[in-house]
Design an enzyme around this catalytic site. Structure first.
Site, PDB file in Angstrom:
ATOM      1  CG  HIS A   1      -1.704   1.141   1.361  1.00 56.08           C
ATOM      2  ND1 HIS A   1      -1.463   2.192   1.746  1.00 56.08           N
ATOM      3  CD2 HIS A   1      -3.293   1.114   1.145  1.00 56.08           C
ATOM      4  CE1 HIS A   1      -2.779   3.004   1.919  1.00 56.08           C
ATOM      5  NE2 HIS A   1      -3.748   2.054   1.598  1.00 56.08           N
TER       6      HIS A   1
ATOM      7  CD  GLN B   1      -6.598  -4.520   4.028  1.00 55.20           C
ATOM      8  OE1 GLN B   1      -7.506  -5.400   4.244  1.00 55.20           O
ATOM      9  NE2 GLN B   1      -7.074  -3.211   3.899  1.00 55.20           N
TER      10      GLN B   1
ATOM     11  CB  CYS C   1      -3.623   3.419  -1.645  1.00 49.28           C
ATOM     12  SG  CYS C   1      -4.938   4.337  -1.230  1.00 49.28           S
TER      13      CYS C   1
ATOM     14  CE  LYS D   1      -7.033  -0.282   6.218  1.00 50.94           C
ATOM     15  NZ  LYS D   1      -7.979   0.018   4.981  1.00 50.94           N
TER      16      LYS D   1
ATOM     17  CG  ASP E   1       0.811  -2.222   5.939  1.00 51.13           C
ATOM     18  OD1 ASP E   1      -0.350  -2.509   6.832  1.00 51.13           O
ATOM     19  OD2 ASP E   1       0.714  -1.607   5.155  1.00 51.13           O
TER      20      ASP E   1
HETATM   21  N1  PMP Z   1      -1.799  -0.488   4.736  1.00 45.65           N
HETATM   22  C1  PMP Z   1      -2.674  -1.346   4.127  1.00 45.65           C
HETATM   23  C2  PMP Z   1      -2.268  -2.684   3.672  1.00 45.65           C
HETATM   24  C3  PMP Z   1      -4.016  -0.913   4.066  1.00 45.65           C
HETATM   25  O1  PMP Z   1      -4.884  -1.604   3.327  1.00 45.65           O
HETATM   26  C4  PMP Z   1      -4.316   0.721   4.315  1.00 45.65           C
HETATM   27  C5  PMP Z   1      -5.734   1.136   4.135  1.00 45.65           C
HETATM   28  N2  PMP Z   1      -6.201   0.805   2.847  1.00 45.65           N
HETATM   29  C6  PMP Z   1      -3.200   1.080   5.036  1.00 45.65           C
HETATM   30  C7  PMP Z   1      -1.947   0.767   5.208  1.00 45.65           C
HETATM   31  C8  PMP Z   1      -3.537   2.527   5.600  1.00 45.65           C
HETATM   32  O2  PMP Z   1      -4.321   2.491   6.498  1.00 45.65           O
HETATM   33  P1  PMP Z   1      -4.794   3.796   7.153  1.00 45.65           P
HETATM   34  O3  PMP Z   1      -5.503   4.450   6.127  1.00 45.65           O
HETATM   35  O4  PMP Z   1      -5.973   3.349   8.047  1.00 45.65           O
HETATM   36  O5  PMP Z   1      -3.735   4.617   7.957  1.00 45.65           O
END
Ligand code: PMP
Length: 414
Positions: free
Chosen positions: A130, A210, A371, A233, A207
Site C-alpha cells: 500500500h 489487512q 492505493c 479496519k 504493515d
Molecule cells: N496498509 C494497508 C495494507 C492498507 O490496506 C491500508 C488502508 N487501506 C493502509 C496501510 C493505510 O491505513 P490507514 O488509512 O488506516 O492509515
C-alpha cells in the site's frame, strides 16, 4: 460445504449481524450488501456503546491525576492499551504506541529510523505494498540517501521469494512488508522472511492493516521489530491505530512529534523525553477511540477465531466458484494463501462503472488503484474492482454480488 456449515454454526452469523446496526440499512432502495470491509469495516454495537459510555460517564483528559473523572478516563485508556498488548502478544504496554492509524504508525517508524540510515543503505519494500508502506520510506530515502529496492511478485500475486533472497544483502537496513495485501488478499509468509532479515541484522516493519481483521498477530512468534495496524479496519473507530515496536528500538528512536505528554521536563536550555510509550504520544490522544478499539478487540476475542477463519474462507471459496458464471471476469491475485478478498476485472467494463452499477443494487465494493499503484502497474491495469468480505457477510450476499455482476455484464453485452 461441511466446513462452512460447521463454521457458520459455531459462528452464528445471523446473531452476529444483529450486533452491527448498519447492516440493516437500505441503500438505493435495496438491503445493504457491504463488501468493502478492506477499506473500512463496520462497527458492532459493543464498540458504539463503549464509546458512548466513555463520553457519558468518564470523559476527561488522561494522565493528569487531578480528579476522579481523569482517573476513570486514564484507566479506560490504559486498559485499552493492555487489551491491544494482549491481542498482539507484546511483552509490555511500553511497546504499544497509539497512532492515528497504520499510515501514521509507518511514518513514525520511518522518521524514527532516519537517523540510522545513510547514503546507499537499502530499504526493501514489496511490489504489493500500500502507498502507506512506500511513500514514507521514499521520503526518508530522499532525506538520507538511502535507496528503495522493490521485491518483485509473481503473476499469481505472491512474493518472489527467490528474488527476495537475492535482494536481501549487505546493504539492506530495513524490510518494510505487508502481512496481507489489501488489493490481492495474499497472505505473505512473513515469519520466514522476518527470520532471514533478522539473521542479517535488518530491521523489520510489518504493515498489519489487512491482517488483523482476519487473524491475531503474535509479534513475539513473528519476531518482527514493528507491527502497525488501524482501528477502523478492525471493527473499531476511525482516528486510532497502533504501532507495536520492540522496546530497545523504540528507546533508541527520537520522538516523532513534540508537545505535551511526550516530555519529562521542558526548559529553554534542554528538554528531556517522557518514558515509553508516551515519548511517541504528543498531545491529547484519541481517548474515546482507544476505548472503542479496546472494545472491538474484546468483541473479536469473544468470537471463535477459528470459526471466523473457516466461515471467511468459505465465502472466498464460494466467490471463486461463481467467477465462471460471469463471462469475461478475471480474478487478479490468485495466491494459494489468501484472506477473503477478491480483486477482479471484467472484459469491456471499467472498474468504476462496475462499482457504480453495483451500488445502484445496494452492493458496496471498492474500485480503483487501492492505493497500490506499483501493483496495478505490475498487472497492467488502471485499477480493479474489489470485493472484500468480513465474518458478518453471508453466502447469500456472495450470490447477490454475482447475480448483480451477471446483470451488469448482460446490460453491457446488449
Ligand atoms: N496498509 C494497508 C495494507 C492498507 O490496506 C491500508 C488502508 N487501506 C493502509 C496501510 C493505510 O491505513 P490507514 O488509512 O488506516 O492509515
Amino acid at each position: 460445504m461441511t466446513d462452512l456449515a460447521a463454521g457458520k454454526k459455531a459462528l452464528n452469523v445471523e446473531a452476529i449481524r444483529k450486533d452491527f446496526p448498519i447492516l440493516s440499512e437500505t441503500v438505493n432502495g435495496k438491503p445493504l450488501v457491504y463488501l468493502d470491509n478492506g477499506a473500512s469495516a463496520q462497527k458492532p454495537v459493543q464498540v458504539l456503546d463503549a464509546m458512548d459510555r466513555y463520553y457519558r460517564q468518564m470523559h476527561s483528559n488522561v494522565h493528569r491525576g487531578a480528579h476522579t473523572l481523569g482517573d476513570r478516563a486514564t484507566a479506560a485508556f490504559e486498559g485499552a492499551r493492555d487489551t491491544v498488548r494482549q491481542f498482539v502478544n507484546a511483552r509490555s504496554t511500553r511497546e504499544i504506541i497509539w497512532t492515528r492509524g497504520t499510515t501514521e504508525a509507518i511514518n513514525l517508524v520511518a522518521n524514527g529510523l532516519a537517523g540510522q540510515l545513510s547514503e546507499g543503505d537499502e530499504i526493501l519494500v514489496s511490489q504489493m505494498e500500500h502507498h502507506a508502506n512506500i511513500v514514507p520510506w521514499q521520503m526518508i530515502a530522499e532525506r538520507t540517501g538511502a535507496v528503495i529496492r522493490p521485491i518483485p511478485i509473481t503473476p499469481e500475486g505472491e512474493l518472489d521469494l527467490a528474488a527476495f533472497d537475492i535482494l536481501l544483502g549487505e546493504k539492506t537496513r530495513v524490510l518494510a512488508l505487508t502481512h496481507v495485501s489489501n488489493a490481492l488478499g495474499t497472505i505473505n509468509p512473513i515469519e520466514k522472511l522476518i527470520r532471514k532479515a533478522r539473521d542479517k541484522g535488518v530491521i523489520t516493519v510489518i504493515d498489519g492493516a489487512q491482517a488483523v481483521p482476519h487473524f491475531k498477530p503474535d509479534v513475539q512468534a513473528l519476531g518482527c521489530d514493528f507491527y502497525a495496524f488501524s482501528g477502523h479496519k478492525l471493527f473499531g473507530p476511525t482516528g486510532i491505530g497502533v504501532l507495536y515496536g520492540r522496546e530497545e528500538l523504540l528507546e533508541a528512536m527520537p520522538p516523532y512529534q513534540g508537545g505535551g505528554e511526550m516530555i519529562e521536563r521542558v526548559s529553554f536550555e534542554k528538554t528531556t523525553w517522557n518514558t515509553l510509550p508516551y515519548k511517541f504520544e504528543a498531545g491529547t490522544p484519541a481517548i474515546a477511540e482507544a476505548v472503542g478499539l479496546g472494545a472491538a478487540i474484546n468483541y473479536l476475542e469473544s468470537l471463535d477465531r477459528k470459526a471466523v477463519e473457516t466461515a471467511e474462507q468459505a465465502l472466498l471459496q464460494h466467490a471463486n466458484k461463481l467467477v465462471e458464471t460471469v463471462p469475461g471476469m478475471q480474478v487478479i491475485g490468485t495466491a494459494a494463501n489468501k484472506v477473503p478478498v477478491m480483486s477482479f476485472k471484467i472484459e469491456g467494463l471499467h472498474p468504476s462503472d462496475i462499482g457504480t452499477l453495483l451500488d445502484q443494487q445496494g452492493i458496496a465494493i471498492r474500485t480503483g488503484h487501492h492505493c497500490a499503484m506499483p501493483l496495478m502497474d505490475f498487472f497492467s491495469v488502471p485499477g480493479t474492482a474489489r470485493a472484500s468480505f468480513a465474518f458478518y457477510n453471508t453466502l447469500d450476499e456472495v450470490e447477490q454480488l454475482f447475480a448483480a455482476l451477471q446483470k451488469i455484464q448482460r446490460l453491457f453485452a446488449d
